[in-house]
Design a protein around this motif. Structure first.
Motif, PDB file in Angstrom:
ATOM      1  N   LEU A  45       0.824  -1.210   0.000  1.00  0.00           N
ATOM      2  CA  LEU A  45       0.000   0.000   0.000  1.00  0.00           C
ATOM      3  C   LEU A  45       0.857   1.259   0.000  1.00  0.00           C
ATOM      4  O   LEU A  45       0.559   2.221  -0.705  1.00  0.00           O
ATOM      5  N   ARG A  46       1.929   1.267   0.784  1.00  0.00           N
ATOM      6  CA  ARG A  46       2.836   2.427   0.803  1.00  0.00           C
ATOM      7  C   ARG A  46       3.451   2.652  -0.587  1.00  0.00           C
ATOM      8  O   ARG A  46       3.576   3.787  -1.043  1.00  0.00           O
ATOM      9  N   GLN A  47       3.829   1.570  -1.256  1.00  0.00           N
ATOM     10  CA  GLN A  47       4.403   1.688  -2.599  1.00  0.00           C
ATOM     11  C   GLN A  47       3.387   2.257  -3.588  1.00  0.00           C
ATOM     12  O   GLN A  47       3.747   3.021  -4.477  1.00  0.00           O
ATOM     13  N   GLN A  48       2.126   1.864  -3.437  1.00  0.00           N
ATOM     14  CA  GLN A  48       1.074   2.360  -4.312  1.00  0.00           C
ATOM     15  C   GLN A  48       0.731   3.811  -3.994  1.00  0.00           C
ATOM     16  O   GLN A  48       0.431   4.601  -4.881  1.00  0.00           O
ATOM     17  N   ALA A  49       0.768   4.153  -2.708  1.00  0.00           N
ATOM     18  CA  ALA A  49       0.328   5.470  -2.252  1.00  0.00           C
ATOM     19  C   ALA A  49       1.214   6.595  -2.765  1.00  0.00           C
ATOM     20  O   ALA A  49       0.705   7.629  -3.215  1.00  0.00           O
ATOM     21  N   ARG A  50       2.510   6.442  -2.667  1.00  0.00           N
ATOM     22  CA  ARG A  50       3.416   7.555  -2.986  1.00  0.00           C
ATOM     23  C   ARG A  50       3.158   8.163  -4.367  1.00  0.00           C
ATOM     24  O   ARG A  50       2.905   9.356  -4.467  1.00  0.00           O
ATOM     25  N   PRO A  51       3.176   7.390  -5.467  1.00  0.00           N
ATOM     26  CA  PRO A  51       2.944   8.033  -6.769  1.00  0.00           C
ATOM     27  C   PRO A  51       1.529   8.593  -6.923  1.00  0.00           C
ATOM     28  O   PRO A  51       1.343   9.642  -7.541  1.00  0.00           O
ATOM     29  N   LEU A  52       0.534   7.915  -6.362  1.00  0.00           N
ATOM     30  CA  LEU A  52      -0.846   8.411  -6.464  1.00  0.00           C
ATOM     31  C   LEU A  52      -1.022   9.710  -5.679  1.00  0.00           C
ATOM     32  O   LEU A  52      -1.659  10.651  -6.156  1.00  0.00           O
ATOM     33  N   PHE A  53      -0.464   9.772  -4.480  1.00  0.00           N
ATOM     34  CA  PHE A  53      -0.568  10.974  -3.659  1.00  0.00           C
ATOM     35  C   PHE A  53       0.216  12.123  -4.284  1.00  0.00           C
ATOM     36  O   PHE A  53      -0.243  13.263  -4.310  1.00  0.00           O
ATOM     37  N   GLU A  54       1.420  11.833  -4.794  1.00  0.00           N
ATOM     38  CA  GLU A  54       2.234  12.868  -5.452  1.00  0.00           C
ATOM     39  C   GLU A  54       1.482  13.448  -6.652  1.00  0.00           C
ATOM     40  O   GLU A  54       1.482  14.656  -6.869  1.00  0.00           O
ATOM     41  N   ASP A  55       0.839  12.585  -7.429  1.00  0.00           N
ATOM     42  CA  ASP A  55       0.072  13.034  -8.585  1.00  0.00           C
ATOM     43  C   ASP A  55      -1.075  13.946  -8.156  1.00  0.00           C
ATOM     44  O   ASP A  55      -1.307  14.988  -8.765  1.00  0.00           O
ATOM     45  N   SER A  56      -1.789  13.577  -7.115  1.00  0.00           N
ATOM     46  CA  SER A  56      -2.903  14.391  -6.628  1.00  0.00           C
ATOM     47  C   SER A  56      -2.417  15.758  -6.153  1.00  0.00           C
ATOM     48  O   SER A  56      -3.015  16.788  -6.466  1.00  0.00           O
ATOM     49  N   ILE A  57      -1.318  15.768  -5.416  1.00  0.00           N
ATOM     50  CA  ILE A  57      -0.759  17.035  -4.932  1.00  0.00           C
ATOM     51  C   ILE A  57      -0.349  17.901  -6.118  1.00  0.00           C
ATOM     52  O   ILE A  57      -0.661  19.100  -6.173  1.00  0.00           O
TER      53      ILE A  57
END
Length: 107
Positions: A45-57
C-alpha cells in the motif's frame, strides 16, 4: 483498493502483492501468519500510495503556488484519527488508508 472491493487471496510463495481479476493476491513465506500478511499488504500500500498521492498534490498545487506557497514534502503514514495534515515545517502527511476509497476522496 481505490474504491473497488477485492477478495483476499493468500498463499505461500516469494513475498509479493498484486491486484488481478478482483483479487488482492498476497504471497508470503508464512501464509498462516496474520502479521506476515499484514506487513506485506501495508508495504505494498505504501508503494502504491506515494505516486498516487504525489500526482494528486501536483494536480492541485497550481492554485497554492499562485498564492505564493511552496510545495510541501509528502509523507505517507498509517494514521488512526486523521486523513492528513500539513505541518508548519512544510510536510503534508497523508493517511495510506485513503487508498481504500475512490480517487475523488483523495483529491
Amino acid at each position: 483498493f481505490r474504491g473497488q472491493p477485492l477478495i483476499l487471496d493468500v498463499s505461500a510463495g516469494r513475498s509479493s502483492v498484486s491486484v488481478a481479476g478482483g483479487y488482492l493476491q498476497v504471497r508470503v513465506a508464512e501464509p498462516d501468519s496474520e502479521a506476515a500478511v499484514q506487513q506485506a499488504v501495508e508495504r505494498w500500500l505504501r508503494q502504491q500510495a506515494r505516486p498516487l498521492f504525489e500526482d494528486s498534490i501536483e494536480r492541485q498545487f497550481g492554485w497554492f503556488a499562485g498564492q505564493g506557497y511552496t510545495r510541501p514534502v509528502l509523507r505517507v503514514k498509517k494514521m488512526r484519527t486523521r486523513w492528513g495534515s500539513l505541518s508548519a515545517k512544510g510536510y503534508i502527511n497523508l493517511n495510506m488508508a485513503l487508498l481504500h476509497y475512490p480517487p475523488a476522496a483523495l483529491d
